[in-house]
Design a protein around this motif. Structure first.
Motif, PDB file in Angstrom:
ATOM      1  N   TYR A 136       7.959   2.037  34.810  1.00 56.89           N
ATOM      2  CA  TYR A 136       6.722   1.929  35.583  1.00 56.89           C
ATOM      3  C   TYR A 136       6.469   3.176  36.423  1.00 56.89           C
ATOM      4  CZ  TYR A 136       6.467  -2.893  34.056  1.00 56.89           C
ATOM      5  OH  TYR A 136       6.379  -4.017  33.280  1.00 56.89           O
ATOM      6  N   ARG A 137       7.445   4.056  36.528  1.00 54.06           N
ATOM      7  CA  ARG A 137       7.189   5.346  37.164  1.00 54.06           C
ATOM      8  C   ARG A 137       6.236   6.170  36.309  1.00 54.06           C
ATOM      9  NH1 ARG A 137      11.579  10.125  38.649  1.00 54.06           N
ATOM     10  NH2 ARG A 137      10.188  11.347  39.950  1.00 54.06           N
ATOM     11  N   PHE A 138       6.306   5.982  35.012  1.00 56.03           N
ATOM     12  CA  PHE A 138       5.445   6.711  34.077  1.00 56.03           C
ATOM     13  C   PHE A 138       4.180   5.939  33.731  1.00 56.03           C
ATOM     14  CE2 PHE A 138       9.888   7.924  33.235  1.00 56.03           C
ATOM     15  CZ  PHE A 138       9.811   9.283  33.514  1.00 56.03           C
ATOM     16  N   PHE A 139       4.193   4.612  33.950  1.00 48.91           N
ATOM     17  CA  PHE A 139       3.050   3.745  33.626  1.00 48.91           C
ATOM     18  C   PHE A 139       2.813   2.750  34.768  1.00 48.91           C
ATOM     19  CE2 PHE A 139       5.256   4.995  29.772  1.00 48.91           C
ATOM     20  CZ  PHE A 139       4.242   5.511  28.980  1.00 48.91           C
ATOM     21  N   PRO A 140       2.459   3.213  35.963  1.00 47.50           N
ATOM     22  CA  PRO A 140       2.323   2.289  37.109  1.00 47.50           C
ATOM     23  C   PRO A 140       1.214   1.266  36.936  1.00 47.50           C
ATOM     24  CG  PRO A 140       1.496   4.477  37.665  1.00 47.50           C
ATOM     25  CD  PRO A 140       2.207   4.610  36.348  1.00 47.50           C
ATOM     26  N   TRP A 141       0.223   1.548  36.113  1.00 47.30           N
ATOM     27  CA  TRP A 141      -0.876   0.600  35.899  1.00 47.30           C
ATOM     28  C   TRP A 141      -0.455  -0.600  35.051  1.00 47.30           C
ATOM     29  CZ3 TRP A 141      -0.796   5.737  34.341  1.00 47.30           C
ATOM     30  CH2 TRP A 141      -0.520   5.964  32.996  1.00 47.30           C
ATOM     31  N   GLU A 142       0.748  -0.558  34.477  1.00 47.38           N
ATOM     32  CA  GLU A 142       1.221  -1.640  33.615  1.00 47.38           C
ATOM     33  C   GLU A 142       1.954  -2.742  34.379  1.00 47.38           C
ATOM     34  OE1 GLU A 142       0.680  -2.047  30.377  1.00 47.38           O
ATOM     35  OE2 GLU A 142      -0.400  -0.144  30.099  1.00 47.38           O
ATOM     36  N   ASP A 143       2.237  -2.540  35.650  1.00 53.10           N
ATOM     37  CA  ASP A 143       3.081  -3.472  36.402  1.00 53.10           C
ATOM     38  C   ASP A 143       2.233  -4.435  37.235  1.00 53.10           C
ATOM     39  OD1 ASP A 143       5.086  -4.793  37.679  1.00 53.10           O
ATOM     40  OD2 ASP A 143       5.881  -3.057  38.757  1.00 53.10           O
ATOM     41  N   TRP A 144       2.021  -5.645  36.709  1.00 53.94           N
ATOM     42  CA  TRP A 144       1.227  -6.683  37.366  1.00 53.94           C
ATOM     43  C   TRP A 144       2.109  -7.774  37.977  1.00 53.94           C
ATOM     44  CZ3 TRP A 144      -4.357  -7.607  36.763  1.00 53.94           C
ATOM     45  CH2 TRP A 144      -5.022  -6.536  36.153  1.00 53.94           C
ATOM     46  N   ARG A 145       3.382  -7.522  38.171  1.00 54.33           N
ATOM     47  CA  ARG A 145       4.283  -8.580  38.631  1.00 54.33           C
ATOM     48  C   ARG A 145       3.955  -9.078  40.034  1.00 54.33           C
ATOM     49  NH1 ARG A 145       9.956  -5.903  37.751  1.00 54.33           N
ATOM     50  NH2 ARG A 145       8.705  -4.090  38.384  1.00 54.33           N
ATOM     51  N   THR A 146       3.374  -8.239  40.860  1.00 53.32           N
ATOM     52  CA  THR A 146       2.971  -8.671  42.206  1.00 53.32           C
ATOM     53  C   THR A 146       1.458  -8.629  42.363  1.00 53.32           C
ATOM     54  OG1 THR A 146       3.261  -6.417  43.065  1.00 53.32           O
ATOM     55  CG2 THR A 146       5.142  -7.909  43.230  1.00 53.32           C
ATOM     56  N   GLY A 147       0.732  -8.719  41.244  1.00 50.53           N
ATOM     57  CA  GLY A 147      -0.721  -8.675  41.294  1.00 50.53           C
ATOM     58  C   GLY A 147      -1.254  -7.409  40.644  1.00 50.53           C
TER      59      GLY A 147
END
Length: 317
Positions: free
Chosen positions: A120-131
């Protein structure tokens, strides 16, 4: 007619579960962008592509590969940005063969080799775990709308709008986690990530919102994420990332890290029970901050004896 030479490069996307997020193995390069373990295929030295791949990973990252599967062959002209150890694109067309490798161990590696970094350092827009990630509303979505409006004709504007709706869920469309590669490709086409500006020798169109990678390596990682997010739904591949004994909470945490959104705990466990993939050991893990949690193991015989599917992914509401 003269046929230009072709060079074959081997790239490894090595993934581990990590403590808080999925990890990818990279090779730091000082001031330059980090790279995946990679190197050329030498037909005189390597009997197979996989043997060559394992040698490069061991040499560069000081890591021994376990589970490996071929991911994809990348051959687009102008996207490989060749690195050291591979011929210049002026001399040869670079064909990169990507591999996906999974490991249970993301322990520290010997100095001078590879290191683990959150994907997710390279793809931060992919991390929806907290919204919904703030980066989408604050930076990416406004930039995409400007890119849509800049199209020369209404037809092109509509085509761009449709593509953004499908990949990034604009205008109320849903978010599909398996479209990680499609989202990366759209950001590249729109000139909104550093690799696009680098490859086109242009000024960066948007302040970099994430860490870029060398050559075409972030595209290869995006392909691996899309593959893994899809495959855990029809094959029990997630257990390649798990230790011999684990709690169900840890298993859910790992799955959430992969798909990028929270799961409904009760529905996840009910669906897991139906698969027969795991069995309790009767052993308990203390020190979890609450009641001791039972340790489970993966039943590999369940895969051999049945037509095994993957893990059901029930979203948390």
């Amino acid at each position: 007619m003269s046929i230009p030479p072709v060079a074959v490069g081997l790239n490894a996307v090595v993934m581990a579960a990590g403590e808080t997020a999925p990890q990818v193995l990279v090779v730091p390069r000082g001031e330059e962008e980090p790279a995946l373990p990679f190197g050329p295929f030498d037909p005189a030295r390597h009997r197979t592509f996989e043997i060559g791949l394992r040698e490069w990973v061991s040499e560069q990252a000081h890591f021994q590969l376990g589970y490996v599967e071929q991911l994809y062959t990348f051959g687009d002209r102008g996207r490989e940005a060749p690195l050291a150890d591979l011929p210049s694109s002026e001399e040869a067309r670079i064909i990169s063969i990507g591999y996906l490798a999974l490991t249970q161990d993301a322990a520290d590696l010997p100095s001078g080799g590879g290191e683990w970094q959150s994907w997710y350092r390279f793809f931060p827009w992919e991390d929806w775990r907290t919204g919904k990630p703030a980066i989408l509303a604050d930076q990416i979505e406004p930039a995409l709308r400007r890119w849509i409006d800049e199209a020369e004709t209404e037809g092109r504007r509509e085509a761009r709008r449709d593509r953004a709706r499908i990949t990034f869920g604009l205008d109320g469309r849903g978010w599909h986690e398996e479209r990680c590669l499609d989202r990366y490709e759209l950001l590249y086409s729109a000139g909104l990530i550093a690799e696009a500006a680098r490859d086109r020798k242009e000024v960066q169109g948007m302040t970099p919102v994430s860490r870029s990678m060398a050559s075409d390596h972030r595209r290869i990682v995006a392909t691996a994420i899309s593959r893994l997010r899809g495959k855990i739904k029809y094959r029990p591949i997630v257990f390649e990332l798990m230790p011999d004994l684990f709690t169900l909470s840890r298993l859910q945490q790992v799955v959430e890290g992969i798909v990028g959104f929270p799961l409904h705990k009760q529905n996840f466990r009910r669906a897991l029970d139906r698969t027969g993939f795991v069995e309790g050991t009767g052993k308990m893990l203390a020190g979890t901050g609450g009641r001791p949690a039972e340790l489970f193991r993966y039943r590999r015989d369940a895969v051999r004896d049945t037509q095994a599917t993957g893990i059901t992914i029930p979203r948390s509401r």
